[in-house]
Design an enzyme around this catalytic site. Structure first.
Site, short mmCIF file in Angstrom:
data_model
loop_
_atom_site.label_atom_id
_atom_site.label_comp_id
_atom_site.label_asym_id
_atom_site.label_seq_id
_atom_site.Cartn_x
_atom_site.Cartn_y
_atom_site.Cartn_z
N GLU A 18 0.89 -1.18 0.00
CA GLU A 18 0.00 0.00 0.00
C GLU A 18 0.92 1.22 0.00
OE1 GLU A 18 -3.20 -0.03 -0.19
OE2 GLU A 18 -3.73 -2.10 0.32
N CYS A 46 -2.25 9.09 2.27
CA CYS A 46 -1.96 8.61 0.90
C CYS A 46 -3.13 8.96 -0.01
CB CYS A 46 -1.74 7.11 0.93
SG CYS A 46 -3.07 6.24 1.75
#
Ligand code: NAP
Length: 495
Positions: A268, A302
């Protein structure tokens, strides 16, 4: 009173919580100091002062954690799914019962405002519940071979001991997003939280211990010696999987490091989210969504909107509406109830944000609001809007990770999509429009793992979170998330 002067009563509450929070490593069901006695300091990013000292894991501690995770693997895998589920549910309930304490801890070590920290607790805890529900639904298949001479049985089994490396920006949720599905699947775990924010993960380990997760199943190694500790764990042939959340640069290195062990991987990684506002969008709604997509975690996510791509016709209005909202934000220590914008995580982060803004303005971009670091203790940066950003400015190609919204104008849908896709990253994109046909077209054409349509947040335990391209691979959340921790086995049975 200055926003950074904490009232006495609050200070007492904080000190009490910090005194009760574990500060040692959690290995094989025991709390212990680092084998070489090293410690690391946890800083309050709003003041730059030390909040706590925590044991700093060594390579020997990493070996011990690997031994423990490996020893516990077989019996944890054989523990009935309902038992694993019940433990996860108990952990979910305990975290929620202590939601205020978890929120305060997150806010203290990471800096986000308390309300956002409460949101992280709910979101983070939800992965424990969701995967408690999934644990009992792991299933295989029984079929006949085409020639009728055998039966084909497929079963799903836990991958095995997993190493989890998490970042500082969501100290609870980045952990539960991995631990929830791993424990549900029957995998044991070694968790290395970020050195800036180890306290929340240690508090979670205490909850898991308290509800009865057996020793060795979860091990937590705070350390500021990441490369050495990770090297030992990743190089151990008993490890089966690595799940990493963090920057693309480190993710790429870890993929290389895990090649010899041919580890199962979940990556990720970083993002560069475009936030598209089409001319037919409801602007009030778009600004509301922009504030969430940009300002959650002070832009340190993110999923943070990194580039606002706005149609010519509405760019000026959108820019001034957004600037007005940004200017009204209240900056301060996250634990102050009125604060909406906390500090950045450290001075390095603040310097980088300042550099990106300066580079853009030196090349013609206009500041509508903000644009500067805030003097005083802590790592505060003013909420900022920059308009007329040149297409090749660094701020559009790098993750800003700060409260800065650069606005770029587009003329038609094709140009908007080309701009949005013009990045090596592919985590999430946002699009605001009232046109259903456009929703379908844009959702299909955006090269991202997730798309938020008329909403500025996509994260939920019930959906598969993850990216494409340089944002990595693998999914966390949803029914897909548990598959990352399951290996498929086929048994051919002659009849
Ligand atoms: P980072 O520097 O990559 O660090 C992430 C974690 O990796 C930390 O625990 C770090 O510990 C560890 N680490 C660094 N180098 C390592 C190495 N050689 N071996 C083993 N571990 C190592 O990222 P960050 O700045 O903390 O976090 C921000 C990044 O995470 C952003 O790029 C953001 O987009 C990304 N992120 C992605 C997601 C997602 O789901 N896609 C979610 C949140 C954040 P040390 O600090 O001790 O090095």
């Amino acid at each position: 009173m200055s926003p950074l002067q904490t009232p006495h009563a609050t200070r007492v509450l904080e000190d009490d919580l910090l005194a009760r929070t574990p500060s040692r490593l959690y290995v094989d069901g025991r709390w212990r100091e680092a084998s070489d006695g090293m410690i690391l300091q946890v800083e309050d990013p709003a003041t730059g002062t030390t909040l706590a000292t925590v044991a700093n894991a060594s390579v020997q501690d990493a070996r011990d954690a690997m031994d423990a995770a490996s020893r516990a693997q077989s019996s944890w895998a054989k523990t009935p799914a309902r038992t694993r589920a019940d433990l996860l549910l108990a952990a979910h309930q305990t975290v929620l019962a202590r939601a205020e304490e978890f929120a305060l801890l997150i806010s203290l070590e990471m800096g986000k405002p308390l309300d956002q920290a409460r949101g992280e607790v709910t979101y983070g805890a939800d992965f424990l519940r969701w995967y408690a529900e999934e644990a009992v639904r792991i299933s295989g298949r029984w079929s006949d071979s085409p020639d009728g001479r055998s039966r084909l049985i497929t079963m799903k089994q836990p991958v095995g001991p997993t190493f989890m490396i998490t970042p500082w920006n969501f100290p609870l949720a980045m952990g539960t997003r991995k631990l929830g599905p791993a424990l549900a699947a029957g995998c044991t775990a070694i968790v290395k939280p970020a050195p800036q924010t180890p306290l929340t993960m240690l508090a979670l380990a205490a909850v898991l211990e308290e509800v009865g997760v057996p020793r060795g199943v979860v091990n937590v190694l705070p350390t500021d010696r990441a490369e050495n500790v990770a090297g030992v764990v990743i190089g151990d042939p008993r490890l089966r999987k690595l799940s990493f959340t963090g920057s693309t640069r480190v993710g790429q290195q870890l993929v290389r490091d895990s090649a010899d062990g041919l580890l199962r991987l979940s990556m990720e990684l970083g993002g560069n989210a475009p936030f598209l506002v089409f001319a037919d969008a409801d602007l009030d709604r778009a600004v509301e969504g922009a504030m969430i997509a940009k300002m959650r975690n002070m832009g340190q996510a993110c999923t943070a909107a990194n580039r606002f791509l706005v149609h010519h016709d509405v760019a000026s209005d959108f820019g001034s509406m957004l600037a007005e909202r940004m200017t009204a934000e209240r900056m301060g220590r996250g634990t102050d109830p009125d604060v909406t914008v906390g500090p950045l995580v450290d001075e390095r982060a603040r310097i980088k944000v300042g550099e990106l803004v300066r580079e853009a303005t030196s090349r013609g971009a206009r500041l509508t609001t903000g644009g500067h670091a805030v003097a005083g203790p802590g790592y505060f940066f003013a909420p900022t809007v920059v308009q007329g950003v040149p297409a090749d400015a660094r701020i559009l190609s790098e993750e800003i990770f700060g409260p800065v919204a650069p606005i770029v104008e587009f003329g038609d849908d094709d140009q908007a999509i080309a701009l949005a896709n013009g990045t090596p990253y592919g985590l999430v994109a946002y699009a605001y429009t009232a046109d259903v046909d456009r929703v379908v077209r844009v959702s299909e054409d955006l090269e991202f793992g997730m798309v938020g349509v008329n909403q500025g947040i996509v994260s939920t335990a019930a959906a598969p979170f993850g990216g494409v391209k340089q944002s990595g691979f693998g999914r966390e959340g949803g029914p897909e998330g548990i598959e990352e921790y399951l290996a498929l086995k086929y048994v051919g049975l002659a009849v």
